[in-house]
Design a protein around this motif. Structure first.
Motif, PDB file in Angstrom:
ATOM      1  N   SER A 227      31.707 -31.624 -20.399  1.00  0.00           N
ATOM      2  CA  SER A 227      32.410 -32.216 -21.539  1.00  0.00           C
ATOM      3  C   SER A 227      33.747 -31.526 -21.765  1.00  0.00           C
ATOM      4  CB  SER A 227      31.551 -32.100 -22.795  1.00  0.00           C
ATOM      5  OG  SER A 227      32.258 -32.561 -23.934  1.00  0.00           O
ATOM      6  N   THR A 228      34.742 -32.301 -22.232  1.00  0.00           N
ATOM      7  CA  THR A 228      36.028 -31.719 -22.624  1.00  0.00           C
ATOM      8  C   THR A 228      36.023 -31.308 -24.089  1.00  0.00           C
ATOM      9  OG1 THR A 228      36.893 -33.925 -23.130  1.00  0.00           O
ATOM     10  CG2 THR A 228      37.278 -33.071 -20.897  1.00  0.00           C
ATOM     11  N   GLU A 229      35.036 -31.751 -24.817  1.00  0.00           N
ATOM     12  CA  GLU A 229      34.924 -31.355 -26.223  1.00  0.00           C
ATOM     13  C   GLU A 229      34.334 -29.944 -26.300  1.00  0.00           C
ATOM     14  OE1 GLU A 229      32.602 -32.623 -30.367  1.00  0.00           O
ATOM     15  OE2 GLU A 229      32.387 -33.846 -28.543  1.00  0.00           O
ATOM     16  N   ARG A 230      34.957 -29.110 -27.123  1.00  0.00           N
ATOM     17  CA  ARG A 230      34.516 -27.729 -27.238  1.00  0.00           C
ATOM     18  C   ARG A 230      34.114 -27.439 -28.682  1.00  0.00           C
ATOM     19  NH1 ARG A 230      36.045 -25.172 -22.450  1.00  0.00           N
ATOM     20  NH2 ARG A 230      35.578 -23.107 -23.310  1.00  0.00           N
ATOM     21  N   ALA A 231      33.197 -26.510 -28.824  1.00  0.00           N
ATOM     22  CA  ALA A 231      32.723 -26.110 -30.148  1.00  0.00           C
ATOM     23  C   ALA A 231      32.735 -24.588 -30.228  1.00  0.00           C
ATOM     24  CB  ALA A 231      31.316 -26.641 -30.398  1.00  0.00           C
ATOM     25  N   PRO A 232      32.892 -24.056 -31.434  1.00  0.00           N
ATOM     26  CA  PRO A 232      32.945 -22.593 -31.577  1.00  0.00           C
ATOM     27  C   PRO A 232      31.626 -21.927 -31.214  1.00  0.00           C
ATOM     28  CG  PRO A 232      32.872 -23.657 -33.731  1.00  0.00           C
ATOM     29  CD  PRO A 232      33.070 -24.745 -32.720  1.00  0.00           C
ATOM     30  N   VAL A 233      31.723 -20.715 -30.708  1.00  0.00           N
ATOM     31  CA  VAL A 233      30.553 -19.895 -30.395  1.00  0.00           C
ATOM     32  C   VAL A 233      30.306 -18.949 -31.559  1.00  0.00           C
ATOM     33  CG1 VAL A 233      29.562 -18.190 -28.828  1.00  0.00           C
ATOM     34  CG2 VAL A 233      30.982 -20.042 -27.927  1.00  0.00           C
ATOM     35  N   LYS A 234      29.117 -18.970 -32.108  1.00  0.00           N
ATOM     36  CA  LYS A 234      28.805 -18.169 -33.289  1.00  0.00           C
ATOM     37  C   LYS A 234      27.787 -17.067 -33.005  1.00  0.00           C
ATOM     38  CE  LYS A 234      29.787 -22.068 -36.363  1.00  0.00           C
ATOM     39  NZ  LYS A 234      29.265 -22.952 -37.446  1.00  0.00           N
ATOM     40  N   VAL A 235      27.589 -16.765 -31.726  1.00  0.00           N
ATOM     41  CA  VAL A 235      26.670 -15.697 -31.337  1.00  0.00           C
ATOM     42  C   VAL A 235      27.389 -14.719 -30.421  1.00  0.00           C
ATOM     43  CG1 VAL A 235      24.625 -17.179 -31.535  1.00  0.00           C
ATOM     44  CG2 VAL A 235      25.809 -16.987 -29.336  1.00  0.00           C
ATOM     45  N   ASP A 236      26.756 -13.597 -30.152  1.00  0.00           N
ATOM     46  CA  ASP A 236      27.359 -12.587 -29.290  1.00  0.00           C
ATOM     47  C   ASP A 236      27.202 -12.949 -27.821  1.00  0.00           C
ATOM     48  OD1 ASP A 236      24.473 -11.960 -29.639  1.00  0.00           O
ATOM     49  OD2 ASP A 236      24.926 -10.334 -28.243  1.00  0.00           O
ATOM     50  N   ASP A 237      28.217 -12.632 -27.027  1.00  0.00           N
ATOM     51  CA  ASP A 237      28.107 -12.651 -25.570  1.00  0.00           C
ATOM     52  C   ASP A 237      27.762 -11.262 -25.039  1.00  0.00           C
ATOM     53  OD1 ASP A 237      28.868 -15.391 -25.046  1.00  0.00           O
ATOM     54  OD2 ASP A 237      30.930 -14.830 -25.548  1.00  0.00           O
ATOM     55  N   MET A 238      28.054 -10.251 -25.842  1.00  0.00           N
ATOM     56  CA  MET A 238      27.871  -8.871 -25.399  1.00  0.00           C
ATOM     57  C   MET A 238      27.640  -7.985 -26.617  1.00  0.00           C
ATOM     58  SD  MET A 238      30.543  -6.527 -23.190  1.00  0.00           S
ATOM     59  CE  MET A 238      31.872  -6.768 -24.380  1.00  0.00           C
ATOM     60  N   THR A 239      26.661  -7.108 -26.518  1.00  0.00           N
ATOM     61  CA  THR A 239      26.380  -6.148 -27.582  1.00  0.00           C
ATOM     62  C   THR A 239      26.178  -4.759 -26.989  1.00  0.00           C
ATOM     63  OG1 THR A 239      25.436  -7.700 -29.186  1.00  0.00           O
ATOM     64  CG2 THR A 239      24.666  -5.428 -29.298  1.00  0.00           C
ATOM     65  N   HIS A 240      26.772  -3.771 -27.631  1.00  0.00           N
ATOM     66  CA  HIS A 240      26.507  -2.372 -27.318  1.00  0.00           C
ATOM     67  C   HIS A 240      25.921  -1.731 -28.571  1.00  0.00           C
ATOM     68  CE1 HIS A 240      29.589  -3.351 -24.282  1.00  0.00           C
ATOM     69  NE2 HIS A 240      28.971  -2.453 -23.536  1.00  0.00           N
ATOM     70  N   ALA A 241      24.897  -0.915 -28.387  1.00  0.00           N
ATOM     71  CA  ALA A 241      24.263  -0.274 -29.542  1.00  0.00           C
ATOM     72  C   ALA A 241      23.907   1.167 -29.225  1.00  0.00           C
ATOM     73  CB  ALA A 241      23.008  -1.035 -29.959  1.00  0.00           C
ATOM     74  N   LEU A 242      24.100   2.029 -30.207  1.00  0.00           N
ATOM     75  CA  LEU A 242      23.596   3.395 -30.157  1.00  0.00           C
ATOM     76  C   LEU A 242      22.212   3.422 -30.792  1.00  0.00           C
ATOM     77  CD1 LEU A 242      26.786   5.362 -31.274  1.00  0.00           C
ATOM     78  CD2 LEU A 242      25.931   5.028 -28.946  1.00  0.00           C
ATOM     79  N   LEU A 243      21.335   4.267 -30.241  1.00  0.00           N
ATOM     80  CA  LEU A 243      19.947   4.321 -30.691  1.00  0.00           C
ATOM     81  C   LEU A 243      19.559   5.750 -31.032  1.00  0.00           C
ATOM     82  CD1 LEU A 243      18.329   2.287 -27.750  1.00  0.00           C
ATOM     83  CD2 LEU A 243      19.320   1.348 -29.846  1.00  0.00           C
ATOM     84  N   ARG A 244      18.728   5.878 -32.059  1.00  0.00           N
ATOM     85  CA  ARG A 244      18.040   7.126 -32.334  1.00  0.00           C
ATOM     86  C   ARG A 244      16.550   6.815 -32.356  1.00  0.00           C
ATOM     87  NH1 ARG A 244      21.960   8.722 -37.416  1.00  0.00           N
ATOM     88  NH2 ARG A 244      23.696   9.589 -36.192  1.00  0.00           N
ATOM     89  N   PHE A 245      15.807   7.484 -31.486  1.00  0.00           N
ATOM     90  CA  PHE A 245      14.365   7.248 -31.383  1.00  0.00           C
ATOM     91  C   PHE A 245      13.614   8.162 -32.353  1.00  0.00           C
ATOM     92  CE2 PHE A 245      16.058   5.615 -27.483  1.00  0.00           C
ATOM     93  CZ  PHE A 245      15.230   4.548 -27.140  1.00  0.00           C
ATOM     94  N   GLU A 246      12.408   7.739 -32.711  1.00  0.00           N
ATOM     95  CA  GLU A 246      11.603   8.521 -33.638  1.00  0.00           C
ATOM     96  C   GLU A 246      11.256   9.895 -33.084  1.00  0.00           C
ATOM     97  OE1 GLU A 246       8.179   6.478 -35.064  1.00  0.00           O
ATOM     98  OE2 GLU A 246       9.331   4.918 -36.107  1.00  0.00           O
ATOM     99  N   ASN A 247      11.208  10.020 -31.745  1.00  0.00           N
ATOM    100  CA  ASN A 247      10.863  11.314 -31.145  1.00  0.00           C
ATOM    101  C   ASN A 247      12.058  12.247 -31.023  1.00  0.00           C
ATOM    102  OD1 ASN A 247      12.326  10.285 -29.000  1.00  0.00           O
ATOM    103  ND2 ASN A 247      10.578  10.074 -27.636  1.00  0.00           N
ATOM    104  N   GLY A 248      13.210  11.829 -31.538  1.00  0.00           N
ATOM    105  CA  GLY A 248      14.393  12.669 -31.510  1.00  0.00           C
ATOM    106  C   GLY A 248      15.378  12.370 -30.405  1.00  0.00           C
ATOM    107  N   ALA A 249      14.987  11.576 -29.427  1.00  0.00           N
ATOM    108  CA  ALA A 249      15.896  11.231 -28.330  1.00  0.00           C
ATOM    109  C   ALA A 249      17.019  10.331 -28.836  1.00  0.00           C
ATOM    110  CB  ALA A 249      15.132  10.541 -27.210  1.00  0.00           C
ATOM    111  N   GLY A 250      18.171  10.434 -28.196  1.00  0.00           N
ATOM    112  CA  GLY A 250      19.289   9.555 -28.492  1.00  0.00           C
ATOM    113  C   GLY A 250      19.576   8.665 -27.302  1.00  0.00           C
ATOM    114  N   GLY A 251      20.249   7.555 -27.550  1.00  0.00           N
ATOM    115  CA  GLY A 251      20.524   6.671 -26.427  1.00  0.00           C
ATOM    116  C   GLY A 251      21.394   5.497 -26.780  1.00  0.00           C
ATOM    117  N   SER A 252      21.471   4.555 -25.853  1.00  0.00           N
ATOM    118  CA  SER A 252      22.289   3.363 -26.033  1.00  0.00           C
ATOM    119  C   SER A 252      21.712   2.219 -25.221  1.00  0.00           C
ATOM    120  CB  SER A 252      23.728   3.634 -25.577  1.00  0.00           C
ATOM    121  OG  SER A 252      23.769   3.849 -24.166  1.00  0.00           O
TER     122      SER A 252
END
Length: 374
Positions: A227-252
């Protein structure tokens, strides 16, 4: 003449797309590979239209078809309802199946929101029905070996975690909208980020806090293929996240469905005080282990083989390798065993709800720009 036979269990499958075919293949193959308590019978397939349902049933070996999923759920010959429909349909189908006392086998993500996932979880737990969610990458013998290594303390206390799920199926700005790009689909984070989130929870443990950045790479997409008709994208194509685990480990973690050149980079590296592990689904039959022994620096390649159950159910020789569909066969074997009342290895609805909570916490963090506790 003597005959051999097991009790039959009727399978109802909702959806005949990519994952529906994977489910059907697993139900057909499982009894020839595993000693399971039931013989699955492909009773009825439901899809969005009569034509899709008829064609899917014929191609996948189902006895009957319907365009009404409620007919499937309420069919007295169906004991297990397998859901591979779009995410927005997971909750209504599962809740109806739970009310009917059926075992429910649902693809991930469990639902479109954590609130709905919790409602599904509590309904299942209140009625005592068996549930399982299709995080099938957890069934890899190498992932199970990694968990054994981690829980045994072989690599010491976990200090650092890096996870990624990157694919290229939305890498073109001409890739059209679908249920995945609908806000109820959740974007890359919910679609594939749920896989790496579930895997890190399985290997390392619960996640305590997150801080995330969700990005839309292509602001518009075609409304349909060509289709030549386009519509906006309202979701992520890419996500980066930092994490802290309950056991104390860190990550991403990274979730990215627009990663040019990547086909299935579901990968992670886990660092401990005594060693480290590394894995990628693109080389799914091997695990990398660094033991830290003097004179043995560098990762050692551990190749999947009969010593890593249930690889031996498929092949008695090392080096012959399992594939993606084999992981689903392992999952179905465990589903049938759980249906018989034996221990359910999960992930069940409760675990899938916890994964959904993590996803929504990341989305909330991206909006607020701050750490979010779970």
């Amino acid at each position: 003449m003597q005959t051999l036979g097991k009790p039959q269990i009727g399978i109802g499958l909702v959806g005949s797309g990519f994952m529906g075919r994977c489910h059907a293949n697993a139900f057909r193959a499982v009894s020839g590979l595993f000693d399971i308590p039931f013989e699955p019978k492909l009773r009825i397939l439901a899809d969005a239209t009569d034509d899709l349902a008829r064609d899917g049933a014929q191609a996948l070996g189902f006895e009957r078809f319907t365009a009404d999923w409620q007919e499937l759920v309420n069919d007295p010959e169906v004991g297990i309802v397998a859901i591979t429909a779009p995410n927005v349909l997971h909750a209504p189908i599962a809740l109806t199946a739970i009310a009917a006392g059926k075992t429910v086998y649902c693809e991930k993500p469990l639902s479109t929101t954590a609130a709905l996932a919790l409602e599904m979880t509590e309904a299942a737990e209140a009625t005592g029905v068996t549930t399982m969610v299709g995080f099938n990458f957890l069934r890899n013998p190498m992932i199970r070996l990694a968990r054994e290594i981690i829980t045994s303390g072989e690599i010491g206390e976990i200090t650092g975690v890096r996870g990624r799920h990157a694919e290229n199926y939305m890498a073109s700005p001409e890739a059209p909208h679908s249920f995945r790009t609908d806000p109820t689909g959740g974007g890359a984070l919910a679609d594939i980020g749920s896989h790496i989130t579930s895997m890190l929870r399985y290997l390392v443990g619960p996640i305590a806090e997150v801080q995330a950045d969700c990005r839309t790479i292509f602001p518009t997409r075609p409304v349909a293929p060509g289709s030549t008709e386009r519509a906006p994208v309202k979701v992520d194509d890419m996500t980066h996240a930092l994490l802290r685990f309950e056991n104390g480990a860190g990550g991403s973690i990274e979730a990215n469905w627009a990663a040019t050149a990547r086909t299935m980079d579901l990968s992670w590296e886990i660092t401990g005080t005594l060693g480290a592990l590394a894995f990628s689904q693109e080389a799914m039959n091997e695990l990398r282990l660094w033991s830290g022994m003097p004179g043995r620096n560098g990762f050692t390649r551990v190749e999947a083989g009969p010593a890593h159950p249930p690889y031996d159910a498929f092949c008695p020789a090392p080096g012959h390798h399992l594939g993606f569909n084999d992981l689903k066969v392992i999952e179905v074997a465990e589903l049938l065993t759980a249906h018989a009342g034996v221990r359910n290895p999960g992930p069940d609805f409760r675990e899938a709800y916890e994964v959904q909570r993590c996803i929504e916490a990341m989305q909330e963090s991206a909006r607020s720009g701050s750490w979010v506790a779970l």
